[in-house]
Design an enzyme around this catalytic site. Structure first.
Site, PDB file in Angstrom:
ATOM      1  N   ASN A   1       0.815  -1.215   0.000  1.00 58.09           N
ATOM      2  CA  ASN A   1       0.000   0.000   0.000  1.00 58.09           C
ATOM      3  C   ASN A   1       0.854   1.272   0.000  1.00 58.09           C
ATOM      4  OD1 ASN A   1      -2.470  -1.528   0.299  1.00 58.09           O
ATOM      5  ND2 ASN A   1      -1.812  -1.888   2.393  1.00 58.09           N
TER       6      ASN A   1
ATOM      7  N   SER B   1     -11.270  -0.765   0.844  1.00 56.17           N
ATOM      8  CA  SER B   1      -9.952  -1.370   0.692  1.00 56.17           C
ATOM      9  C   SER B   1      -9.959  -2.622  -0.175  1.00 56.17           C
ATOM     10  CB  SER B   1      -9.365  -1.685   2.064  1.00 56.17           C
ATOM     11  OG  SER B   1     -10.284  -2.421   2.830  1.00 56.17           O
TER      12      SER B   1
ATOM     13  N   GLU C   1     -15.773   3.503   5.104  1.00 51.83           N
ATOM     14  CA  GLU C   1     -14.478   3.876   4.543  1.00 51.83           C
ATOM     15  C   GLU C   1     -14.729   4.853   3.404  1.00 51.83           C
ATOM     16  OE1 GLU C   1     -12.133   0.241   3.597  1.00 51.83           O
ATOM     17  OE2 GLU C   1     -13.534  -0.742   4.932  1.00 51.83           O
TER      18      GLU C   1
ATOM     19  N   LYS D   1       0.234   3.727   4.970  1.00 54.40           N
ATOM     20  CA  LYS D   1       0.011   3.403   3.562  1.00 54.40           C
ATOM     21  C   LYS D   1       0.672   4.470   2.677  1.00 54.40           C
ATOM     22  CE  LYS D   1      -3.483   0.204   4.755  1.00 54.40           C
ATOM     23  NZ  LYS D   1      -4.724   0.074   5.506  1.00 54.40           N
TER      24      LYS D   1
ATOM     25  N   HIS E   1     -13.977  -2.670   6.560  1.00 56.25           N
ATOM     26  CA  HIS E   1     -12.765  -3.376   6.917  1.00 56.25           C
ATOM     27  C   HIS E   1     -12.822  -4.129   8.243  1.00 56.25           C
ATOM     28  CE1 HIS E   1      -8.470  -3.814   7.028  1.00 56.25           C
ATOM     29  NE2 HIS E   1      -8.531  -3.529   5.746  1.00 56.25           N
TER      30      HIS E   1
ATOM     31  N   ASP F   1     -13.367   6.362   7.619  1.00 61.35           N
ATOM     32  CA  ASP F   1     -12.021   5.755   7.616  1.00 61.35           C
ATOM     33  C   ASP F   1     -11.360   6.095   6.274  1.00 61.35           C
ATOM     34  OD1 ASP F   1      -9.877   3.968   7.203  1.00 61.35           O
ATOM     35  OD2 ASP F   1     -10.776   2.440   8.496  1.00 61.35           O
TER      36      ASP F   1
ATOM     37  N   HIS G   1      -7.168   4.460   2.891  1.00 61.40           N
ATOM     38  CA  HIS G   1      -6.646   4.326   1.521  1.00 61.40           C
ATOM     39  C   HIS G   1      -6.758   5.614   0.716  1.00 61.40           C
ATOM     40  CE1 HIS G   1      -5.790   0.077   1.804  1.00 61.40           C
ATOM     41  NE2 HIS G   1      -6.860   0.025   2.577  1.00 61.40           N
TER      42      HIS G   1
HETATM   43  C1  LIG Z   1      -4.908  -0.602   6.729  1.00 65.35           C
HETATM   44  C2  LIG Z   1      -6.247  -0.159   7.262  1.00 65.35           C
HETATM   45  C3  LIG Z   1      -6.411   0.235   8.597  1.00 65.35           C
HETATM   46  C4  LIG Z   1      -5.335   0.023   9.610  1.00 65.35           C
HETATM   47  O1  LIG Z   1      -4.273   0.876   9.576  1.00 65.35           O
HETATM   48  P1  LIG Z   1      -2.887   0.406  10.207  1.00 65.35           P
HETATM   49  O2  LIG Z   1      -2.239   1.679  10.590  1.00 65.35           O
HETATM   50  O3  LIG Z   1      -2.177  -0.351   9.150  1.00 65.35           O
HETATM   51  O4  LIG Z   1      -3.201  -0.454  11.384  1.00 65.35           O
HETATM   52  C5  LIG Z   1      -7.630   0.746   8.984  1.00 65.35           C
HETATM   53  N1  LIG Z   1      -8.667   0.839   8.125  1.00 65.35           N
HETATM   54  C6  LIG Z   1      -8.551   0.435   6.839  1.00 65.35           C
HETATM   55  C7  LIG Z   1      -9.717   0.576   5.935  1.00 65.35           C
HETATM   56  C8  LIG Z   1      -7.350  -0.088   6.369  1.00 65.35           C
HETATM   57  O5  LIG Z   1      -7.243  -0.529   5.122  1.00 65.35           O
END
Ligand SMILES: *Cc1c(COP(=O)(O)O)cnc(C)c1O
Length: 369
Positions: free
Chosen positions: A48, A165, A161, A222, A136, A190, A193
Site C-alpha cells: 500500500n 480497501s 471507509e 500506507k 474493513h 475511515d 486508503h
Molecule cells: C490498513 C487499514 C487500517 C489500519 O491501519 P494500520 O495503521 O495499518 O493499522 C484501517 N482501516 C482500513 C480501511 C485499512 O485498510
C-alpha cells in the site's frame, strides 16, 4: 498439550480443510515498485506504499534524526509523561492537513478503530450502528460485542471507509453527510486508503467538507510511507477521547522515530500532485484495458483494482502463476471478502512504469482468457 492448545490445533485444522491457512513470507522492498522474496525479484502490485514514500530518504533521515535527538522510546503514556512538544506539534499539523479543529495520534489504524469505536459506544450504549457490508476487519473489531438496542430516538452512528480497501471504489461522502444530517447521525469516516492519494493536497475525500464529517481517521502506514494513525475532528471529540478512550489512555506514547517520519511525510505529501496524477492515470489505463478483455474489476475507481475470479482456490492459483512470472498481486479470499468473490487485489503505485502495468495486463489476459 494443554486443553487450550488442543483447541488452537483444532482451529488451525479447520482452516486447513477450507484452504484458509496463511503464513508469513519474508519480503523486502528492493527498489521502486520492486520486492525481493525467497530469492526472486518481483514487481510489487500488493503493498500500500502508493507514493513510494516508504523508501524516501527524507522520511528515513528525519526518523533517525529525531530518534538520535530525543531517544528511542517515549517513556510513558500520553497522560503521564509521554506527551512531548513534538506530539502536540504533529497533532496540530494533522488537524491543519485535514481541516479540523483537532487531531490525536494512535500507534496504528487497527488499534485506533478498535479503541475509538469502543469509546464512542461506551458513551452511548444504545447507539444504532450502521456499517457497510464490506467495511474493513479493522472496523469490526471496535464494534465487537456491541448489542444494538433500539431506542426510538437514540443516537445513530454511521461508520464507513472513504475508499473501500477490497473493492477500490469510493463512498459518496457528500451524500453520506446529507444522510447523516437528515437522520441526526454521527459520521465516522475511515480514510486509510485515501489519505495521501485523494482530495486536495492528498488530504482525503473529506478534506473539502470537514466540519460536516464528525470523525475522520486515517493511517500513516500506507501512502504516507511510515507508521501510526490519526483521528481528526472537533475539539470536543478529541477531549472526549483523551478522557475516555482506553486504547489511547493506557498505551505508551508513539516514539520520536515515528513522529519524525510523519513530520517528513506531511512536508512532502501535499506537493506530490504529479505522483497522484500518475497513479490515477495508471488506474484508468489498466481498468480500461482489462474491460476491453472482458475482465471484471467491479466498481473500482481508485488505485485499488480487484480482479474478481470467484472461488478461493482460483484466486490463489492465479496469484501463484503471476508470482512465477515476477508479478506480486495478492489473492484475497473469505472471510476477508464474501464467498464467491475471491479476487486478485491489484494495487498500483506512482512508481510503476507503463511497462510494469502492461506486463501485469498481458499476464492477466493470458491467464483469464
Ligand atoms: C490498513 C487499514 C487500517 C489500519 O491501519 P494500520 O495503521 O495499518 O493499522 C484501517 N482501516 C482500513 C480501511 C485499512 O485498510
Amino acid at each position: 498439550m494443554t486443553l487450550l492448545s488442543q483447541y488452537l490445533a483444532d482451529a488451525l485444522d479447520r482452516l486447513e480443510r477450507h484452504h484458509q491457512t496463511r503464513s508469513l513470507v519474508a519480503t523486502r522492498m528492493s527498489g521502486p515498485a520492486r520486492l525481493e522474496r525467497q530469492g526472486h525479484d518481483l514487481i510489487d502490485f500488493s503493498s500500500n506504499d502508493y507514493l513510494g514514500l516508504a523508501r524516501h530518504p527524507l522520511l528515513a533521515e528525519r526518523s533517525a534524526e529525531w530518534a538520535i535527538r530525543h531517544g528511542s522510546g517515549s517513556g510513558a503514556s500520553r497522560l503521564v509523561t509521554g506527551t512531548s512538544p513534538e506530539h502536540l506539534a504533529i497533532e496540530a499539523r494533522i488537524a491543519r492537513f485535514k481541516g479540523t479543529e483537532a487531531a490525536l495520534l494512535f500507534p496504528t489504524g487497527w488499534q485506533l478503530n478498535a479503541a475509538v469505536l469502543a469509546a464512542l459506544l461506551k458513551a452511548a450504549p444504545g447507539t444504532l450502528l450502521f456499517t457497510d457490508r464490506l467495511v474493513h476487519g479493522r472496523v469490526h473489531a471496535g464494534a465487537a460485542g456491541h448489542r444494538q438496542i433500539r431506542f426510538r430516538d437514540g443516537p445513530r452512528l454511521i461508520v464507513t471507509e472513504s475508499v473501500f480497501s477490497m473493492d477500490g471504489d469510493r463512498a459518496d461522502v457528500e451524500r453520506l453527510v446529507r444522510i447523516a444530517q437528515a437522520h441526526d447521525a454521527f459520521l465516522y469516516l475511515d480514510e486509510a486508503h485515501a489519505t495521501g492519494v485523494l482530495g486536495p493536497d492528498g488530504a482525503g475525500l473529506s478534506r473539502g467538507i470537514t466540519g460536516k464529517v464528525d470523525l475522520v481517521m486515517g493511517t500513516f502506514s500506507k501512502a504516507m510511507g511510515c507508521f501510526g494513525a490519526y483521528v481528526a475532528g472537533s475539539r470536543l471529540l478529541i477531549d472526549y477521547l483523551v478522557n475516555a478512550c482506553g486504547g489511547f489512555i493506557f498505551s505508551t506514547a508513539p516514539p520520536p522515530a515515528m513522529l519524525g517520519a510523519i513530520d517528513a511525510a506531511l512536508d512532502l505529501v501535499p506537493g506530490m500532485e504529479a505522483e497522484r496524477q500518475r497513479l490515477a492515470d495508471h488506474a484508468v489505463y489498466l481498468r480500461a484495458r482489462l474491460a476491453e478483455h472482458g475482465i471484471d474489476t467491479g466498481a473500482s475507481s481508485t488505485q485499488i483494482i480487484p480482479v474478481i475470479v470467484g472461488e478461493a482456490e482460483r484466486a490463489v492459483t492465479l496469484s501463484a502463476t503471476l508470482a512465477a512470472e515476477g508479478l506480486l498481486a495478492s489473492a484475497i479470499r473469505p472471510p476477508t471478502v464474501p464467498q464467491g468473490t475471491s479476487r486478485l487485489r491489484i494495487v498500483l503505485r506512482a512508481s510503476h512504469t507503463r511497462e510494469d502495468v502492461d506486463q501485469l495486463l498481458h499476464a492477466l489476459v493470458r491467464q483469464l482468457r
